[in-house]
Design a protein around this motif. Structure first.
Motif, PDB file in Angstrom:
ATOM      1  N   THR A  25       0.844  -1.196   0.000  1.00 51.35           N
ATOM      2  CA  THR A  25       0.000   0.000   0.000  1.00 51.35           C
ATOM      3  C   THR A  25       0.881   1.248   0.000  1.00 51.35           C
ATOM      4  O   THR A  25       2.028   1.205   0.443  1.00 51.35           O
ATOM      5  CB  THR A  25      -0.929   0.048   1.226  1.00 51.35           C
ATOM      6  OG1 THR A  25      -0.124   0.057   2.416  1.00 51.35           O
ATOM      7  CG2 THR A  25      -1.869  -1.135   1.247  1.00 51.35           C
ATOM      8  N   SER A  40       0.548   5.669   0.608  1.00 50.01           N
ATOM      9  CA  SER A  40      -0.224   6.887   0.833  1.00 50.01           C
ATOM     10  C   SER A  40       0.675   8.080   0.528  1.00 50.01           C
ATOM     11  O   SER A  40       1.871   8.061   0.816  1.00 50.01           O
ATOM     12  CB  SER A  40      -0.754   6.953   2.267  1.00 50.01           C
ATOM     13  OG  SER A  40       0.302   7.093   3.178  1.00 50.01           O
ATOM     14  N   GLU A  57       1.052  12.331   0.747  1.00 47.58           N
ATOM     15  CA  GLU A  57       0.613  13.604   1.308  1.00 47.58           C
ATOM     16  C   GLU A  57       1.359  14.705   0.572  1.00 47.58           C
ATOM     17  O   GLU A  57       2.585  14.726   0.572  1.00 47.58           O
ATOM     18  CB  GLU A  57       0.928  13.681   2.800  1.00 47.58           C
ATOM     19  CG  GLU A  57       0.192  12.663   3.634  1.00 47.58           C
ATOM     20  CD  GLU A  57       0.623  12.719   5.097  1.00 47.58           C
ATOM     21  OE1 GLU A  57       1.143  13.767   5.534  1.00 47.58           O
ATOM     22  OE2 GLU A  57       0.451  11.699   5.771  1.00 47.58           O
TER      23      GLU A  57
END
Length: 183
Positions: free
Chosen positions: A123, A125, A127
């Motif tokens: 995974t 992520s 920002e």
């Protein structure tokens, strides 16, 4: 797990002051090779981009049993073109490798880097603010050990793996075949 470590590596990591860096390779369509140094490093025929603070690498654990482990790493200060590529690309299941490299006093590689982790990206992520921060979770290849294998005993499955093998060619004809024994 015991690892063989040569005498030069032992001397490099047991010195009074040991500068070091981490090398990380993420296998996107164009592999991303970064290191924790504030300068580029040449190793293994590649240039590893120094992004300064690699961010954070979660402690890498090894298990004595057949157990899957993972690691999480954070890349901070990522250039915008790499952020765009990471968002647009299918990354799950692609390779992730992490090496540890002790350095000499002149901040060059003292010995061959030691591979700490070899697995697959799971995974990610992202920002985006003043600087971009990408957090990637990677899993050990041992995760595949627990997955069921979908194999069939038929000609199509055999041909997909071994195109010239004809061992299952007549299996469909034999399924409902009645054989007379002993006459």
């Amino acid at each position: 797990m015991n690892r063989q470590v040569d005498a030069n590596t032992v001397a490099a990591v047991t010195a009074g002051h040991v500068p070091f860096l981490f090398l990380v390779q993420l296998d996107f369509s164009l592999p991303l090779r970064v290191c924790s140094a504030p300068y580029d490093v040449e190793w293994n025929g590649y240039t590893w981009s120094g992004i300064g603070m690699l961010g954070n690498i979660e402690p890498i654990q090894e298990q004595g049993s057949l157990e899957a482990t993972g690691v999480s790493l954070t890349l901070s200060g990522v250039p915008s073109e790499l952020v765009a590529a990471s968002l647009a690309e299918h990354y799950q299941g692609r390779g992730c490798q992490i090496w540890f490299a002790p350095l000499r006093a002149d901040l060059q590689l003292a010995v061959q880097p030691i591979r700490l982790f070899f697995g697959r990206m799971d995974t990610m992520s992202t920002e985006v603010g003043e600087t971009a921060v990408i957090t990637i979770a990677a899993e050990s290849r041992m995760v595949d050990w627990q997955r069921a294998r979908a194999r069939r005993y038929n000609n199509e499955d055999q041909q997909s793996r071994y195109p010239s093998d004809r061992g299952f060619e007549y299996v469909p004809q034999m399924v409902e075949k009645q054989l007379m024994w002993g006459r």
